[in-house]
Scaffold this active site. Structure first.
Site, PDB file in Angstrom:
ATOM      1  CG  PHE A 173      24.904 -38.100  16.686  1.00 24.77           C
ATOM      2  CD1 PHE A 173      26.419 -38.111  17.001  1.00 24.77           C
ATOM      3  CD2 PHE A 173      24.184 -37.725  17.477  1.00 24.77           C
ATOM      4  CE1 PHE A 173      26.894 -38.069  18.192  1.00 24.77           C
ATOM      5  CE2 PHE A 173      24.672 -37.872  19.083  1.00 24.77           C
ATOM      6  CZ  PHE A 173      26.064 -37.821  19.162  1.00 24.77           C
ATOM      7  CG  ASP A 174      29.571 -41.589  15.692  1.00 25.98           C
ATOM      8  OD1 ASP A 174      29.757 -42.433  14.820  1.00 25.98           O
ATOM      9  OD2 ASP A 174      30.691 -41.052  16.414  1.00 25.98           O
ATOM     10  CE1 TYR A 209      30.251 -43.436  19.009  1.00 24.17           C
ATOM     11  CE2 TYR A 209      31.948 -44.955  19.586  1.00 24.17           C
ATOM     12  CZ  TYR A 209      31.510 -43.921  18.656  1.00 24.17           C
ATOM     13  OH  TYR A 209      31.992 -43.680  17.587  1.00 24.17           O
ATOM     14  CB  ILE A 245      32.711 -34.519  24.249  1.00 17.80           C
ATOM     15  CG1 ILE A 245      31.990 -35.677  24.431  1.00 17.80           C
ATOM     16  CG2 ILE A 245      32.984 -34.004  22.957  1.00 17.80           C
ATOM     17  CD1 ILE A 245      30.555 -35.666  23.938  1.00 17.80           C
ATOM     18  CG  PHE A 249      27.072 -40.567  23.637  1.00 17.17           C
ATOM     19  CD1 PHE A 249      27.751 -41.018  22.369  1.00 17.17           C
ATOM     20  CD2 PHE A 249      27.104 -39.261  23.744  1.00 17.17           C
ATOM     21  CE1 PHE A 249      28.235 -40.357  21.546  1.00 17.17           C
ATOM     22  CE2 PHE A 249      27.829 -38.411  22.700  1.00 17.17           C
ATOM     23  CZ  PHE A 249      28.390 -38.749  21.822  1.00 17.17           C
ATOM     24  CE1 TYR A 270      31.995 -32.959  19.278  1.00 15.64           C
ATOM     25  CE2 TYR A 270      29.575 -33.910  19.801  1.00 15.64           C
ATOM     26  CZ  TYR A 270      30.911 -33.837  19.729  1.00 15.64           C
ATOM     27  OH  TYR A 270      31.519 -35.241  19.256  1.00 15.64           O
TER      28      TYR A 270
END
Length: 1512
Positions: A1443-1444, A1433, A1462, A1504, A1488
């Protein structure tokens, strides 16, 4: 198995076992000779007539492995296997074939060793023939040096011949059949006994180890180790004699080395001696060499179980040959100890002493581990440890069995079990049976003595071996007996009758044995009457008090006394077909005694009744007439416990005054027998096991059931002082009518002391049934040395009052700690009875050190460094699991409305199953428990340690069985702020014979009842619910139907911080029930298979939120609609967090689920389930349509509806058009849901939820029971708020049409409403089914009703058509803008679907967007809730900031649909197949929320790109 295809063993220097790669074939089906098989015509592989063989093993085990015979120990399958008497010996004469490879070097010598075969064999190696002589108990060693292919493949073929006299089985059976087997030197049990079925091949085969031994010129043979002692065991000497054989043609100059060391700490050894001796061995000569004695000062002694530590020294002997190097070596674990045995003057019984201390013998008779000779180290370890766990100190190897193997003795050495080894003579076969036969024993006496001497050499170095005995209930023939007496005579240092020692004594290690006494027979010389009369026994049920009476048994040492041995119901079901599950008929005779008549399968398995007409009334009937198999086995365990505790306590009560020992007949069965056992053949313990553990403890407090004196037993060599006994009597209501603490007492070593008489039974107000708790404790610190719990009745009464008592719900607190090392689990459980009591006990907790709870090595990593799931299943519950860190104790409270004794609690360990068939045996066996089948009085705490190994890929689950609540007893739950909200996970159907459906419903406060699910026997016995309650009003659960239902769940505390939800989560479980209802027949629906597992049973590595350790991302799921305003989660929300981990261990599958369930109730999760949860809010009132038309009696047919759902599921599956559904779990006041009518158009339904008090119904783990098959896509249940529109709405541009309003009937009375709900349950089922149908109309081909009607049989369509007219019409509620509100209270409208090039996109009203980027393989595995998925991902914000990402790392693994990521991921990834790629646009409500997480701002939309890599 050709030369190139063989699984060829590679032989190394030393010993190499040949235990794999064998083939076998019946000799009559092989035309090639042995020479041809090992030269030009080897078998080509496992093709007929050749098959894979079991070596070590027998012909029958090989046939069983290849499914050529049924399991002879299952049911009456053995009758379907041809007996050797009928087939002839040729039928069981088999070839065994294998190959091995060895590259020899100069001066090496190779031996082919057979540690035992049965009965004789012809051996062919590379075309050369050698013979293995007759005899089952002798070793064979063949020098094959000259016939090896030294640099190639060596082919070995063995032609095995059965015993010469296999005999036949008379129609009436009998002890040893027709006794013909006694003419051979072989095991005699193989012809059947009163506890054993005949073995059809008579154990023909290579039944023990085969090995290749490579040595240099000199070989070591049969060292003999002996320890002698002086100065009260302060000085000791180790004597050693061995044989050295020089196989070469030249003189061997040797250095013989001996090393003795002992482990003083883990992995730290102390070398006590290291000596070397030079010697020469002439060519081709065998010499005997005695090493000078080695001196030891105060050596660590080996003690039997219960007397001290089993210290063992490692003795290593090696020989080096000049010019060659090390030629051979030998090692053995050796215990310094001295065993003495004489006849006791006071009792006439045989008295044993070990290291000068007399030992009261309490043990059992042992036949062998397995009747088919499937012997293994692991099985031996379990068998012997079980006996040590029972606090036994001796095993008698019965003469009709085998000479036990070295591995057996190794574990007896390790666990401290003395062994009585008999030779192969039995009275039944050898001269004293019916008919009388073989009075002169075996035909070949020389062969018998050869086998006997070889067995002595094989076993003599084991510390546990205590004595040799000539035969069972018979002495050997005179010449054999004389020879054994001579060969096994004691050395003067070990003969208590020797008064004067001479200086030139022969070294004791030069004797064949010389250290152990030889007794000619099991009823001679201090055993039974000592004269050989049949004075052992009895072998049947007894009144418990009889064991304490002076006239029960007359003689000092009873070698055989037996009784019942019924296993648990799961074992019966696993070892017998259903016709074997019928319990015995209880025929009452004219004299009032009950005669049990077992079914034929039980009779075949040698069942011993629990009654003895004319002598003993039925002990099971004392607890009430058993209703079914579970009830019978449960009551049998109660009797087992009482029976065997009384047996051992009765003997121990007269320790040294009348008795010196007792051996129980038997401790286990070598097959699935139903008599005389403490654990069954599957290795599950009966309650009798733990009764023995209690009664045989070295320091013990007990009640003499004949005199009612309380006694203290001290079998140790230390005086016990400053002790007292706490005596408490408890009634069935939990009261304590009698309490006493005795004066301080002193108990001398090895004595029994009468302390005080229990006078309560003689009191005026004594209860007919009562409990007695005895605790022996140290006055100084109140540490409990012994605890003993009795259930008793007054004279003339019985235990029937315990039957309703079993329905009590007693509150418990359970604390667990788990320690894992590889596949081994150690679980420490602490249980406390939370019942209130006016009596405060001095001793409330068993001594921690004694139970081992506080000794847990906390420095060892719990589970893994990553957090693992650990679930506590509650008492009264079917099953439940929750996640939390396991390096902190898990504390759970089991709610119960009653107070009193938590009676006869029973742990068991199971493999978690996603789908469990009814009566499927999920037990993980074996398990070692520190205690089981125990009871707790109010306020008392018990520590239980559970040790077991878990097979690869299996998640263990521990259950605790207690009592069961029958239908007719609703359960009321009251909100407790300190405890948190209640979450119900699953409903499981209880046991019973009724076949009608049971419907679970609940009432919140005074509101109308709400249907939760329906359960159908044999089809839908478990239903996952995931209902969360936060009402302050009471919630009443009840059942409409004939069977009890077990609800399981847990409490969600206010503080949920930390991984896996923090430490405030408590488990919960209750059984609920209601009376029978006439409406039960309405619910006989038929369902597809559902994945009903509600426990996350995946690997531990699946949970990390991100494998990228630098991202600092915490993925959390907020299931409730209220977004927290700070870092803490309010009591309204359920949050699951996962800290970032940079590890991902693919190899660690360890998890643990702990459960408590009702005693008679299996946790059944059928593959063919029919329960389905309903997700909605409770309205303040119910409409007429919801309750049904009371006047006309019209009802909707749930069966038809579900069939229609299933039909749609099957039709939609191939399209792979997956719709993701976002689950809203807190509905707003006005929520739109879409009900499809028969015209295929959509109507809107408005539901009002209670603002101040609401029922939140959610499914956070996906479609466990209904949606999986109903949707055809394994996704979470849609709530009314989150449901996407169906295809009919898409075709009209997504516009909503208003439905007509229906007024709510607030005036309906609660009781009336509940009644109507029960009567009209199918209508609610239909509505619930329609709530999960929205995405299926997306195909646009036909409406739901049309699709359903196509699948409904003609005779059912009328019901379906009637149901079309009963649709609900609700006012629409306008949704909120998801961009402006991060909550998920807004209704979900039709996901807009459009194309971006070739990309298909679906958008939901809350903003969740799923875009298909590319498709993987059409047949790829699909990601469904509960499956373990691996993904790659990239995570971005809407502005493109990454961010990731795990692009440069391993795929991220997690369990889908269980809330460990999530919510946007749980929903957005569901339905993907391996290789699929999606882009997910996730709103804050599914991400979040309003929290800053790492570098993700509050209220952020997340993007994502996800690729599904794997699904498991």
């Amino acid at each position: 198995m050709g030369r190139g295809d063989s699984k060829t063993a590679r032989v190394q220097m030393g010993k190499t076992k040949l235990d794999s790669g064998w083939l076998a074939a019946r000799s009559t089906e092989v035309s090639a000779t042995g020479v041809q098989l090992t030269t030009t015509l080897p078998p080509a592989g496992p093709s007929a007539p050749w098959m894979e063989a079991v070596v070590p093993g027998t012909v029958l085990t090989t046939l069983l492995k290849n499914n050529l015979v049924p399991d002879p120990f299952y049911g009456q399958n053995n009758e379907a296997i041809i007996d050797i008497a009928d087939s002839g010996r040729e039928y069981y004469t088999f070839w065994f074939f294998t190959t091995f490879e060895y590259n020899m070097t100069a001066n090496q010598h190779v031996h082919l060793n057979f540690r035992a075969i049965n009965y004789s064999a012809d051996v062919y190696l590379n075309g050369h023939k050698k013979n293995l002589s007759k005899g089952m108990f002798r070793r064979h060693s063949l020098d094959i040096t000259d016939i090896l292919h030294q640099n190639g493949i060596n082919m070995l073929a063995v032609l095995l011949h059965p015993p010469d006299h296999p005999g036949s089985i008379p129609p009436e059976g009998g002890q040893g059949g027709d006794h013909e087997i006694g003419k051979d030197v072989a095991a005699q049990y193989v012809q059947g006994w009163d506890w054993m079925t005949p073995i059809r091949d008579r154990n023909t085969g290579i039944w023990d180890e085969v090995s290749i031994q490579v040595t240099g010129p000199v070989k070591i043979s049969d060292p003999h180790l002996v320890s002698t002692f002086f100065d009260n065991f302060k000085r000791a000497y180790l004597h050693t004699t061995l044989e050295l054989e020089n196989k070469s043609s030249w003189l061997a100059e040797c250095i013989l080395s001996l090393q003795v060391k002992i482990e003083i700490e883990e992995n730290i050894c102390l070398v006590e001696h290291l000596l070397s001796y030079e010697l020469s061995v002439p060519p081709e000569t065998l010499i005997q060499f005695t090493i000078p004695p080695m001196f030891f000062y105060k050596p660590n002694l080996w003690w039997p179980n219960g007397m001290g530590k089993q210290s063992l020294y490692d003795v290593e002997i090696s020989v080096e040959v000049k010019g060659f190097g090390e030629s051979d070596s030998w090692s053995h674990c050796f215990g310094f100890r001295k065993v003495e045995s004489t006849i006791d003057d006071a009792t006439g019984g045989r008295l044993f002493k070990v290291n000068g201390e007399k030992i009261f013998i309490r043990g059992g008779n042992w036949i062998l581990s397995d009747g088919l000779l499937r012997l293994s180290n692991r099985r031996y370890m379990t068998d012997i440890k079980f006996h040590a766990d029972m606090n036994f100190n001796m095993l008698r190897c019965w003469g009709g069995g085998i000479a036990e193997r070295p591995e057996f003795y190794e574990y007896c050495d390790k666990y401290g079990l003395l062994v009585w080894q008999e030779f192969w003579i039995t009275g039944d076969v050898d001269g004293r049976g019916v008919p009388v036969s073989n009075p002169d024993g075996p035909l070949d006496h020389d062969l018998f003595m050869l086998c006997a001497r070889d067995t002595v050499k094989l076993l003599r170095n084991y510390a546990s071996l205590a004595l040799w005995v000539g035969g069972n209930e018979q002495v050997p023939p005179e010449d054999i007996n004389t020879a054994l007496k001579s060969d096994l005579k004691l050395h003067p240092l070990f003969d208590a009758t020797t008064k004067d020692l001479i200086d030139d004594m022969k070294d004791p290690s030069q004797y064949l044995d010389g250290t152990r006494v030889y007794i000619q027979g099991s009823m001679w010389d201090g055993f039974a009457d000592g004269k050989g009369d049949f004075t052992d026994g009895p072998y049947e049920i007894q009144y418990p008090e009889n064991f304490f009476k002076d006239n029960f048994y007359t003689y000092g040492f009873n070698p055989e006394v037996g009784s019942v041995g019924m296993p648990v119901a799961a074992t019966i079901r696993s070892t017998m077909p259903p016709e074997g599950w019928l319990i015995p008929l209880f025929n009452k005779n004219s004299d009032g005694y009950i005669e049990e008549i077992p079914n034929p399968i039980w009779a075949y398995h040698k069942y011993i009744p629990y009654s003895k007409p004319g002598k003993v009334h039925d002990q099971i009937a004392d607890y009430g007439c058993p209703k079914d198999l579970d009830d019978f086995c449960d009551k049998a365990q109660l009797v087992n416990y009482v029976q065997y505790r009384a047996l051992l306590e009765g003997w121990t009560s007269r320790m040294w005054t009348k008795y010196t020992g007792v051996l129980i007949w038997k401790t286990q069965n070598p097959w699935t027998g139903l008599r005389g056992q403490f654990y069954d053949h599957l290795l599950d313990q009966t309650a009798g096991f733990f009764a023995c553990r209690c009664a045989a403890e070295p320091i013990h407090v007990q009640l003499n059931l004949a005199s009612y004196f309380i006694e203290v037993v001290n079998t140790t060599s230390a005086e016990l002082s400053n002790l007292a006994i706490e005596v408490s009597v408890w009634d069935l209501e939990g009261g304590c009518p009698f309490y006493k603490v005795t004066e301080t007492i002193v108990v001398p070593p090895k004595q029994v002391v009468e302390v005080v008489k229990l006078k309560y039974p003689d009191s005026k107000n004594a209860r007919p049934v009562y409990f007695l708790l005895l605790k022996l404790f140290r006055v100084l610190d109140s540490a409990i040395l012994s605890r003993n719990f009795y259930w008793l009745h007054l004279p003339g009464k019985d235990f029937r009052l315990l039957e309703p008592y079993r329905e009590k719900r007693v509150p418990l607190e359970i604390t667990s700690e788990v320690l894992i090392s590889g596949p081994t689990y150690k679980v420490n459980m602490r249980l406390k009875n939370l019942s209130k009591s006016s009596r405060s006990l001095i001793c409330k907790t068993m001594d921690d050190k004694k139970d081992g709870f506080s000794d847990l090595d906390t420095s060892t990593e719990f589970m893994t460094s990553e957090q693992n799931q650990c679930g506590i299943l509650r008492r009264f519950s079917g099953a439940l699991g929750f996640s939390r860190p396991v390096n902190a104790p898990i504390v759970v409270e089991v709610n119960g409305e009653d107070s009193g004794i938590a009676f006869f609690l029973h742990f068991s360990v199971h493999a978690a199953r996603e789908v469990q068939r009814k009566f499927e045996d999920t037990r993980i066996l074996p398990v070692h428990y520190s205690d089981n089948y125990f009871s707790l009085v109010p306020g008392e705490t018990m520590n239980v340690t559970i040790d077991f190994e878990v097979p690869s890929g299996v998640t263990p689950r521990i259950t605790l069985s207690g009592v069961e609540v029958k239908p007719g007893n609703p359960y009321t739950h009251a909100y407790d702020e300190a405890r948190g909200r209640l979450r119900i996970s699953q409903a499981t159907l209880g046991n019973g014979k009724a076949t009608a459906k049971s419907v679970v419903q609940c009432n919140v406060g005074k509101k109308s009842p709400v249907l939760l699910c329906s359960l159908i026997p044999d089809k839908s016995e478990a239903c996952r619910l995931e209902l969360e309650f936060e009402e302050e009003a009471e919630v009443v659960f009840s059942v409409v139907g004939p069977r009890s239902v077990h609800l399981s769940g847990y409490y969600i505390g206010a503080n949920r911080g930390g991984c896996y939800g923090g430490d405030e989560t408590d488990s919960y479980g209750e059984d609920i029930g209601e009376e029978d209802s006439e409406t039960n027949e309405e619910f006989d629906t038929e369902e597809d298979e559902y994945d009903s597992d509600f426990i996350d049973d995946g690997d531990i590595e699946m949970f990390p939120s991100s494998p990228h350790h630098k991202s600092n991302v915490v993925i959390e799921e907020i299931v409730d609609d209220e977004t927290p305003t700070n870092g803490n989660v309010t009591h309204h929300s359920l949050k699951k967090k996962r800290q970032v981990s940079d590890t991902d261990n693919d190899d660690d599958d360890s998890q643990l689920q702990l459960s408590v369930k009702s005693k008679a109730t299996a946790v059944v999760e059928s593959e063919d389930e029919d329960g389905f949860p309903i997700s909605f809010s409770i309205r303040k009132s119910d409409t007429k349509n919801e309750l049904g038309d009371k006047k006309t009696g019209k009802k909707k047919n749930a069966e038809d509806r579900k069939r229609k759902i299933d039909a749609i599921s099957q039709e939609t599956e191939p399209s792979r058009d997956v719709t993701s559904i976002e689950q809203n779990h807190d509905l707003s006041e006005n929520v739109e849901t879409h009900i499809v009518q028969n015209d295929g158009k959509q109507k809107k339904k408005k539901e009002k939820s209670m603002k101040e008090k609401k029922l939140d119904a959610e499914v956070i783990k996906g479609d466990e029971n209904a949606v999986q098959n109903a949707n055809g896509i394994d996704q979470n249940y849609p709530s009314e708020a989150d449901k996407p529109l169906n295809e009919s709405d898409r075709s009209s541009g997504g516009k909503k049409k208003k439905n007509r309003k229906k007024k709510v009937k607030d005036e309906i009375a609660n009781e009336k409403a509940g009644e109507e709900i029960a009567m009209k349950e199918p209508e609610m089922n239909q509505d619930a089914a329609e709530l999960i149908l929205g995405s299926h109309i997306a195909k646009g081909e036909q409406s739901v009703e049309e699709a359903v009607n196509d699948e409904v049989p003609d005779d059912d369509k009328s019901l379906s058509q009637k149901s079309k007219k009963k649709k609900k019409k609700k006012k629409a509620n306008k949704g909120n803008n998801p961009e402006n509100d991060s909550s998920v209270n807004e209704p979900v409208s039709v996901p807009e679907e459009h194309k971006h090039g070739q990309h298909k996109t679906r958008t939901f009203s809350n903003g969740l967007t799923i875009e298909e980027l590319s498709m993987g393989q059409p047949d790829g595995k699909k990601a469904s809730p509960g499956s373990k998925v691996s993904v790659n991902y990239v995570g971005k914000l809407k502005n493109g900031t990454i961010f990731d990402s795990n692009v440069d790392a391993r795929p991220f693994k997690f369990r889908l649909g269980v809330g460990h990521v999530i919510k946007g991921w749980d929903v957005g990834i569901a339905g993907m197949r391996t290789g699929d790629k999606r882009r997910l646009l996730i709103p804050p409500s599914m991400g979040y929320g309003d929290k800053n997480v790492g570098n993700i701002p509050a209220n952020s939309w997340l993007v994502f790109e996800v690729e599904l890599v794997d699904v498991k």
